[in-house]
Design an enzyme around this catalytic site. Structure first.
Site, mmCIF file in Angstrom:
data_model
loop_
_atom_site.group_PDB
_atom_site.id
_atom_site.type_symbol
_atom_site.label_atom_id
_atom_site.label_comp_id
_atom_site.label_asym_id
_atom_site.label_seq_id
_atom_site.Cartn_x
_atom_site.Cartn_y
_atom_site.Cartn_z
ATOM 1 N N LYS A 126 -11.031 4.400 1.163
ATOM 2 C CA LYS A 126 -10.425 3.156 1.636
ATOM 3 C C LYS A 126 -11.451 2.035 1.763
ATOM 4 O O LYS A 126 -11.184 0.887 1.397
ATOM 5 C CB LYS A 126 -9.711 3.376 2.968
ATOM 6 C CG LYS A 126 -8.513 4.312 2.878
ATOM 7 C CD LYS A 126 -7.661 4.270 4.117
ATOM 8 C CE LYS A 126 -6.941 2.958 4.262
ATOM 9 N NZ LYS A 126 -5.987 2.698 3.169
ATOM 10 N N ASN A 171 -12.457 0.909 -1.762
ATOM 11 C CA ASN A 171 -11.352 0.167 -2.369
ATOM 12 C C ASN A 171 -11.275 -1.259 -1.826
ATOM 13 O O ASN A 171 -11.082 -2.221 -2.579
ATOM 14 C CB ASN A 171 -10.022 0.877 -2.101
ATOM 15 C CG ASN A 171 -9.913 2.232 -2.765
ATOM 16 O OD1 ASN A 171 -10.683 2.560 -3.668
ATOM 17 N ND2 ASN A 171 -8.966 3.025 -2.316
ATOM 18 N N THR A 186 2.354 -4.084 7.146
ATOM 19 C CA THR A 186 2.797 -4.014 5.759
ATOM 20 C C THR A 186 3.880 -2.949 5.627
ATOM 21 O O THR A 186 3.790 -1.882 6.239
ATOM 22 C CB THR A 186 1.627 -3.694 4.807
ATOM 23 O OG1 THR A 186 1.060 -2.426 5.167
ATOM 24 C CG2 THR A 186 0.552 -4.765 4.897
ATOM 25 N N GLY A 229 7.474 -5.869 1.675
ATOM 26 C CA GLY A 229 6.656 -7.028 2.001
ATOM 27 C C GLY A 229 5.774 -6.795 3.212
ATOM 28 O O GLY A 229 5.352 -5.671 3.476
ATOM 29 N N ALA A 233 -4.205 2.735 -3.259
ATOM 30 C CA ALA A 233 -5.042 1.533 -3.129
ATOM 31 C C ALA A 233 -4.259 0.231 -2.982
ATOM 32 O O ALA A 233 -4.862 -0.842 -2.896
ATOM 33 C CB ALA A 233 -6.043 1.403 -4.267
ATOM 34 N N ALA A 234 -2.942 0.304 -2.904
ATOM 35 C CA ALA A 234 -2.154 -0.925 -2.747
ATOM 36 C C ALA A 234 -2.478 -1.613 -1.425
ATOM 37 O O ALA A 234 -2.693 -2.831 -1.383
ATOM 38 C CB ALA A 234 -0.666 -0.606 -2.836
ATOM 39 N N GLY A 235 -2.512 -0.841 -0.346
ATOM 40 C CA GLY A 235 -2.835 -1.414 0.957
ATOM 41 C C GLY A 235 -4.260 -1.923 1.020
ATOM 42 O O GLY A 235 -4.532 -2.964 1.644
ATOM 43 N N ASP A 236 -5.176 -1.217 0.387
ATOM 44 C CA ASP A 236 -6.580 -1.643 0.365
ATOM 45 C C ASP A 236 -6.750 -2.933 -0.423
ATOM 46 O O ASP A 236 -7.523 -3.817 -0.047
ATOM 47 C CB ASP A 236 -7.453 -0.540 -0.241
ATOM 48 C CG ASP A 236 -7.394 0.753 0.542
ATOM 49 O OD1 ASP A 236 -7.232 0.684 1.777
ATOM 50 O OD2 ASP A 236 -7.498 1.827 -0.072
ATOM 51 N N THR A 286 -1.747 -3.830 -8.574
ATOM 52 C CA THR A 286 -2.380 -2.527 -8.349
ATOM 53 C C THR A 286 -1.402 -1.376 -8.570
ATOM 54 O O THR A 286 -1.756 -0.363 -9.193
ATOM 55 C CB THR A 286 -2.954 -2.458 -6.916
ATOM 56 O OG1 THR A 286 -4.012 -3.402 -6.797
ATOM 57 C CG2 THR A 286 -3.474 -1.071 -6.590
ATOM 58 N N THR A 321 -0.566 0.499 -12.113
ATOM 59 C CA THR A 321 -1.528 1.322 -12.842
ATOM 60 C C THR A 321 -1.906 2.535 -12.010
ATOM 61 O O THR A 321 -2.096 2.423 -10.788
ATOM 62 C CB THR A 321 -2.800 0.512 -13.168
ATOM 63 O OG1 THR A 321 -2.448 -0.624 -13.945
ATOM 64 C CG2 THR A 321 -3.807 1.353 -13.932
#
Length: 302
Positions: A40, A43, A221, A226, A250-253, A284, A287
């Protein structure tokens, strides 16, 4: 250029592609296996530097091939790694990611060298922290180090962002009071407050509970829906960008790194910064993988 410091974890991600999560006692075949840089902290640092910020990273690695792999990644992106040190006993962190066909994941973590970061390591980086605009951290490194870093930051008027992940139920009151912004997802918000986050009313309730616990500003989040923010008297919701999700790793990161790169010190542009961060996250998730999926700012158009 915004100066950002990230204190956090470094993991090499082993991604295991499966049709669905296995049941207890079940043996099942994987459809694929791959390796990528993760953790985390790493990232978030990669996200911040790719967003255009002057980013420094405080972290620990082992003395192994995984460490070399991660350092090469950091150098390629121009991340300042003056305070990424090696531990002579623990190995570089590892994450085993079970990724299903719908793009959802479950993650198992081996902390390794991440858990050897000490307050001495933080003190050695005190000048870097003091000169920053923003300090970011999460819960994949020792709490003592986090608190020390946030103390130094607040003594020097540096904005502090706490990502309370992985979720913890008993966060030290001192740390919450040192946090200018806390950014949990819905699961983490529930773990901290005891309030199940299902709609905007429950987001407001969870944010208010966090305010009473000592956090001035809250962003929750909620994945593809959203993100909600509460700055005390001011609150609102920023919708996510709708895309076809491949992998949420890694979306949150990405959101946090991009948020920090854009956010003004007085938080006056909170909605614009959150929209920018949300757009980056939407790229992010399209992929597979962690750091390889984090976009560069030139590709984030809103």
């Amino acid at each position: 250029m915004k100066k950002i410091v990230v204190l956090g974890s470094i993991n090499v991600d082993i991604i295991l592609n499966i049709a669905r999560l296995p049941l207890p006692g079940e043996t099942m075949a994987m459809s694929d296996r791959s390796t990528a840089g993760g953790g985390k902290g790493a990232n978030q640092a990669i996200a911040a530097v790719r967003a255009g910020a002057d980013t420094s990273f405080i972290a620990k690695i082992g003395q192994d091939r995984s460490a070399d792999f991660m350092l090469d990644t950091f150098k390629y992106d121009g991340l300042n790694i003056d305070h990424v040190t090696k531990d002579d006993k623990a190995g570089t962190g590892q994450a085993y990611i079970l990724l299903d066909e719908k793009g959802q994941n479950s993650i198992l973590i081996y902390g390794g060298a991440n858990q050897t970061i000490t307050t001495k390591n933080i003190q050695n980086a005190s000048e870097t922290i003091a000169e920053a605009d923003c300090l970011i951290t999460e819960f994949e490194t020792p709490l003592e180090a986090t608190i020390e870093a946030f103390k130094i930051a607040k003594e020097n008027n540096v904005l502090t962002i706490l990502n309370p992940a992985p979720a913890k139920t008993n966060i030290p009151e001192e740390l919450l009071q040192l946090s200018d912004i806390i950014v949990p997802n819905e699961t983490e918000a529930e773990a901290i407050t005891g309030i199940k986050v299902t709609d905007e009313a429950s987001m407001v309730a969870a944010a208010n509970k966090l305010h009473t616990m000592g956090v001035k500003n809250v962003i929750i989040t909620v994945g593809a829906n959203g993100s909600f923010y509460s700055l005390g008297e001011k609150s609102g919701f920023v919708n996510a960008f709708k895309v076809n999700t491949v992998d949420t790793t890694a979306a949150g990161d990405t959101f946090i790194g991009y948020l920090a790169s854009a956010l003004d010190a007085d938080l006056s542009n909170i909605e614009e910064a959150m929209k920018f961060a949300s757009k980056a996250s939407s790229i992010t998730v399209q992929t597979q993988g962690a750091q390889n999926s984090i976009p560069y700012v030139k590709n984030v158009n809103i």
